[in-house]
Design a protein around this motif. Structure first.
Motif, PDB file in Angstrom:
ATOM      1  N   MET A  43     -16.575  34.855  40.103  1.00  0.00           N
ATOM      2  CA  MET A  43     -16.137  36.006  39.317  1.00  0.00           C
ATOM      3  C   MET A  43     -17.099  36.338  38.178  1.00  0.00           C
ATOM      4  O   MET A  43     -17.393  37.491  37.900  1.00  0.00           O
ATOM      5  CB  MET A  43     -14.751  35.720  38.743  1.00  0.00           C
ATOM      6  N   THR A  44     -17.612  35.351  37.487  1.00  0.00           N
ATOM      7  CA  THR A  44     -18.492  35.597  36.346  1.00  0.00           C
ATOM      8  C   THR A  44     -19.946  35.786  36.754  1.00  0.00           C
ATOM      9  O   THR A  44     -20.724  36.373  35.997  1.00  0.00           O
ATOM     10  CB  THR A  44     -18.396  34.434  35.339  1.00  0.00           C
ATOM     11  N   GLU A  45     -20.331  35.290  37.921  1.00  0.00           N
ATOM     12  CA  GLU A  45     -21.677  35.485  38.464  1.00  0.00           C
ATOM     13  C   GLU A  45     -21.552  35.769  39.960  1.00  0.00           C
ATOM     14  O   GLU A  45     -21.971  34.957  40.802  1.00  0.00           O
ATOM     15  CB  GLU A  45     -22.554  34.254  38.198  1.00  0.00           C
ATOM     16  N   ALA A  83      -6.291  43.620  43.941  1.00  0.00           N
ATOM     17  CA  ALA A  83      -7.109  44.123  42.841  1.00  0.00           C
ATOM     18  C   ALA A  83      -8.420  43.359  42.765  1.00  0.00           C
ATOM     19  O   ALA A  83      -8.460  42.141  42.938  1.00  0.00           O
ATOM     20  CB  ALA A  83      -6.348  43.978  41.528  1.00  0.00           C
ATOM     21  N   GLY A  84      -9.506  44.069  42.507  1.00  0.00           N
ATOM     22  CA  GLY A  84     -10.775  43.431  42.217  1.00  0.00           C
ATOM     23  C   GLY A  84     -10.847  43.011  40.762  1.00  0.00           C
ATOM     24  O   GLY A  84      -9.919  43.240  39.972  1.00  0.00           O
ATOM     25  N   THR A  85     -11.960  42.389  40.376  1.00  0.00           N
ATOM     26  CA  THR A  85     -12.105  41.906  39.004  1.00  0.00           C
ATOM     27  C   THR A  85     -13.307  42.541  38.315  1.00  0.00           C
ATOM     28  O   THR A  85     -14.342  42.789  38.934  1.00  0.00           O
ATOM     29  CB  THR A  85     -12.257  40.376  38.958  1.00  0.00           C
ATOM     30  N   ILE A  86     -13.129  42.795  37.025  1.00  0.00           N
ATOM     31  CA  ILE A  86     -14.201  43.312  36.174  1.00  0.00           C
ATOM     32  C   ILE A  86     -14.326  42.366  34.983  1.00  0.00           C
ATOM     33  O   ILE A  86     -13.401  42.244  34.167  1.00  0.00           O
ATOM     34  CB  ILE A  86     -13.892  44.737  35.694  1.00  0.00           C
ATOM     35  N   TYR A  87     -15.461  41.686  34.894  1.00  0.00           N
ATOM     36  CA  TYR A  87     -15.721  40.732  33.823  1.00  0.00           C
ATOM     37  C   TYR A  87     -16.886  41.264  32.995  1.00  0.00           C
ATOM     38  O   TYR A  87     -17.976  41.480  33.515  1.00  0.00           O
ATOM     39  CB  TYR A  87     -16.071  39.368  34.418  1.00  0.00           C
ATOM     40  N   VAL A  88     -16.632  41.505  31.717  1.00  0.00           N
ATOM     41  CA  VAL A  88     -17.648  42.041  30.819  1.00  0.00           C
ATOM     42  C   VAL A  88     -17.822  41.074  29.648  1.00  0.00           C
ATOM     43  O   VAL A  88     -16.840  40.717  28.976  1.00  0.00           O
ATOM     44  CB  VAL A  88     -17.253  43.443  30.302  1.00  0.00           C
ATOM     45  N   PHE A  89     -19.070  40.671  29.398  1.00  0.00           N
ATOM     46  CA  PHE A  89     -19.363  39.719  28.335  1.00  0.00           C
ATOM     47  C   PHE A  89     -20.297  40.368  27.317  1.00  0.00           C
ATOM     48  O   PHE A  89     -21.454  40.657  27.603  1.00  0.00           O
ATOM     49  CB  PHE A  89     -20.005  38.466  28.922  1.00  0.00           C
ATOM     50  N   ASP A  90     -19.765  40.625  26.114  1.00  0.00           N
ATOM     51  CA  ASP A  90     -20.547  41.093  24.983  1.00  0.00           C
ATOM     52  C   ASP A  90     -21.135  39.850  24.318  1.00  0.00           C
ATOM     53  O   ASP A  90     -20.435  39.139  23.584  1.00  0.00           O
ATOM     54  CB  ASP A  90     -19.636  41.862  24.015  1.00  0.00           C
ATOM     55  N   GLU A  91     -22.415  39.586  24.581  1.00  0.00           N
ATOM     56  CA  GLU A  91     -23.014  38.341  24.132  1.00  0.00           C
ATOM     57  C   GLU A  91     -23.222  38.293  22.625  1.00  0.00           C
ATOM     58  O   GLU A  91     -23.202  37.212  22.027  1.00  0.00           O
ATOM     59  CB  GLU A  91     -24.333  38.116  24.867  1.00  0.00           C
ATOM     60  N   THR A  92     -23.409  39.441  21.992  1.00  0.00           N
ATOM     61  CA  THR A  92     -23.595  39.458  20.545  1.00  0.00           C
ATOM     62  C   THR A  92     -22.309  39.078  19.820  1.00  0.00           C
ATOM     63  O   THR A  92     -22.299  38.254  18.900  1.00  0.00           O
ATOM     64  CB  THR A  92     -24.060  40.844  20.081  1.00  0.00           C
ATOM     65  N   ALA A  93     -21.208  39.688  20.225  1.00  0.00           N
ATOM     66  CA  ALA A  93     -19.916  39.399  19.607  1.00  0.00           C
ATOM     67  C   ALA A  93     -19.222  38.185  20.215  1.00  0.00           C
ATOM     68  O   ALA A  93     -18.180  37.749  19.713  1.00  0.00           O
ATOM     69  CB  ALA A  93     -19.000  40.619  19.739  1.00  0.00           C
ATOM     70  N   ASN A  94     -19.803  37.640  21.304  1.00  0.00           N
ATOM     71  CA  ASN A  94     -19.197  36.528  22.040  1.00  0.00           C
ATOM     72  C   ASN A  94     -17.769  36.872  22.477  1.00  0.00           C
ATOM     73  O   ASN A  94     -16.826  36.101  22.269  1.00  0.00           O
ATOM     74  CB  ASN A  94     -19.215  35.239  21.229  1.00  0.00           C
ATOM     75  N   LEU A 129     -11.652  40.537  30.655  1.00  0.00           N
ATOM     76  CA  LEU A 129     -11.346  40.394  32.067  1.00  0.00           C
ATOM     77  C   LEU A 129     -10.270  41.395  32.458  1.00  0.00           C
ATOM     78  O   LEU A 129      -9.195  41.435  31.865  1.00  0.00           O
ATOM     79  CB  LEU A 129     -10.862  38.973  32.386  1.00  0.00           C
ATOM     80  N   THR A 130     -10.587  42.201  33.484  1.00  0.00           N
ATOM     81  CA  THR A 130      -9.642  43.188  34.004  1.00  0.00           C
ATOM     82  C   THR A 130      -9.464  42.998  35.497  1.00  0.00           C
ATOM     83  O   THR A 130     -10.443  42.874  36.235  1.00  0.00           O
ATOM     84  CB  THR A 130     -10.148  44.626  33.747  1.00  0.00           C
ATOM     85  N   TYR A 131      -8.213  42.960  35.930  1.00  0.00           N
ATOM     86  CA  TYR A 131      -7.896  43.029  37.356  1.00  0.00           C
ATOM     87  C   TYR A 131      -7.663  44.497  37.666  1.00  0.00           C
ATOM     88  O   TYR A 131      -6.698  45.100  37.203  1.00  0.00           O
ATOM     89  CB  TYR A 131      -6.671  42.170  37.676  1.00  0.00           C
ATOM     90  N   SER A 132      -8.571  45.073  38.435  1.00  0.00           N
ATOM     91  CA  SER A 132      -8.679  46.527  38.574  1.00  0.00           C
ATOM     92  C   SER A 132      -7.891  47.040  39.770  1.00  0.00           C
ATOM     93  O   SER A 132      -8.127  46.622  40.904  1.00  0.00           O
ATOM     94  CB  SER A 132     -10.154  46.908  38.734  1.00  0.00           C
ATOM     95  N   HIS A 133      -6.969  47.965  39.512  1.00  0.00           N
ATOM     96  CA  HIS A 133      -6.227  48.591  40.593  1.00  0.00           C
ATOM     97  C   HIS A 133      -5.769  49.970  40.138  1.00  0.00           C
ATOM     98  O   HIS A 133      -5.829  50.319  38.965  1.00  0.00           O
ATOM     99  CB  HIS A 133      -5.026  47.750  41.011  1.00  0.00           C
ATOM    100  N   ASN A 134      -5.284  50.754  41.086  1.00  0.00           N
ATOM    101  CA  ASN A 134      -4.732  52.068  40.759  1.00  0.00           C
ATOM    102  C   ASN A 134      -3.625  52.398  41.745  1.00  0.00           C
ATOM    103  O   ASN A 134      -3.533  53.503  42.262  1.00  0.00           O
ATOM    104  CB  ASN A 134      -5.816  53.150  40.803  1.00  0.00           C
ATOM    105  N   ASN A 135      -2.793  51.394  42.016  1.00  0.00           N
ATOM    106  CA  ASN A 135      -1.709  51.553  42.970  1.00  0.00           C
ATOM    107  C   ASN A 135      -0.426  51.900  42.230  1.00  0.00           C
ATOM    108  O   ASN A 135      -0.228  51.502  41.089  1.00  0.00           O
ATOM    109  CB  ASN A 135      -1.514  50.255  43.768  1.00  0.00           C
ATOM    110  N   LEU A 190      -7.372  40.493  28.021  1.00  0.00           N
ATOM    111  CA  LEU A 190      -6.958  40.319  29.412  1.00  0.00           C
ATOM    112  C   LEU A 190      -6.131  41.538  29.799  1.00  0.00           C
ATOM    113  O   LEU A 190      -5.154  41.878  29.131  1.00  0.00           O
ATOM    114  CB  LEU A 190      -6.128  39.044  29.578  1.00  0.00           C
ATOM    115  N   THR A 191      -6.536  42.192  30.915  1.00  0.00           N
ATOM    116  CA  THR A 191      -5.876  43.424  31.340  1.00  0.00           C
ATOM    117  C   THR A 191      -5.582  43.381  32.830  1.00  0.00           C
ATOM    118  O   THR A 191      -6.440  42.994  33.622  1.00  0.00           O
ATOM    119  CB  THR A 191      -6.762  44.653  31.039  1.00  0.00           C
TER     120      THR A 191
END
Length: 259
Positions: free
Chosen positions: A1-3, A130-141, A145-151, A173-174
């Protein structure tokens, strides 16, 4: 998920009816990425079938981005393909894929999309997980994590599994509309900021012998007709802990369950 690096699986087919191809895999490493277009690893929809020969959509693939600067108004996509029905016989949707984005600085105002594909037809079939969206803001640490769907209904969606290795390190977490997520073991989830489970989502235990303890440093929101199951007290023998620093909001028709 993260890589993420795996390609999406093809959808199931039958004689005379091919399932959709799975999405591919892309890894982008750059100093600066300006995305004003669409970068996609979407699964394909199921193909036309013969009589009583439906087919499934392909799963979304993997999109891994690692940059110093991220800008643009475009889209990152790892959507599952829709199922294909024939004469009322249904084809299931492909699961959403994985998107992981790392950046040091960011002004991106576009979209991340990893929906599961919708089922097609009037007989029993499920939309993709649902797929996953993992976003890492490295500056703010900060890890999002979002489980993405539109059902529109949880009944029509397959489930995904919560990534327990991130349980104590998330900033937000969303669960997006209609996402279904299972926790496969007892877990303590600590989120620095907000926890948002959107309309018709389900966040639940895969086994009633487990327990979820959740701590949110910001707000907790359970959307309309959403549900969260956190424990079976008779099985665990302990009281689940649910702690929210900000506002605790239950939408119309939502439910928080401890059996």
């Amino acid at each position: 998920m993260t890589e993420p690096i795996a390609q999406g699986s093809a959808g199931g087919g039958t004689q005379g009816s091919n399932g959709g191809n799975g999405g591919g895999a892309i890894n982008i490493v750059a100093d600066k990425l300006v995305n004003d277009g669409t970068i996609s690893v979407n699964g394909a929809g199921g193909a036309n079938g013969n009589y009583r020969q439906a087919s499934g959509g392909g799963a979304g693939g993997s999109l891994w981005v690692d940059v110093n600067t991220l800008e643009g108004v475009g889209s990152f996509q790892a959507k599952g393909g829709a199922g294909k029905e024939y004469s009322g016989y249904a084809g299931g949707g492909g699961s959403g894929g994985r998107i992981a984005v790392y950046y040091v600085s960011e002004s991106f105002t576009g979209s991340y999309v990893a929906y599961g594909g919708l089922e097609q037809g009037s007989t029993a079939a499920q939309s993709g997980a649902a797929g996953t969206i993992y976003v890492f803001d490295e500056t703010a640490n900060r890890k999002y994590l979002t489980y993405s769907h539109n059902n529109s209904t949880y009944n029509g969606a397959a489930g995904n599994t919560f990534e327990a290795t991130l349980a104590d390190s998330l900033y937000q977490l969303t669960l997006a509309k209609g996402a279904v997520v299972f926790v496969e073991d007892g877990v303590d989830i600590t989120v620095t900021d907000d926890v948002t489970f959107g309309d018709t989502t389900r966040f639940t235990l895969a086994d009633s012998n487990y327990q979820i303890n959740l701590t949110a440093g910001g707000d907790f929101t359970l959307g309309g007709n959403a549900a969260m199951a956190i424990s079976n007290v008779y099985a665990t023998g302990t009281l689940p802990k649910f702690s929210v620093a900000g506002d605790f909001t239950m939408g119309n028709g939502s439910s928080l369950l401890s059996n």
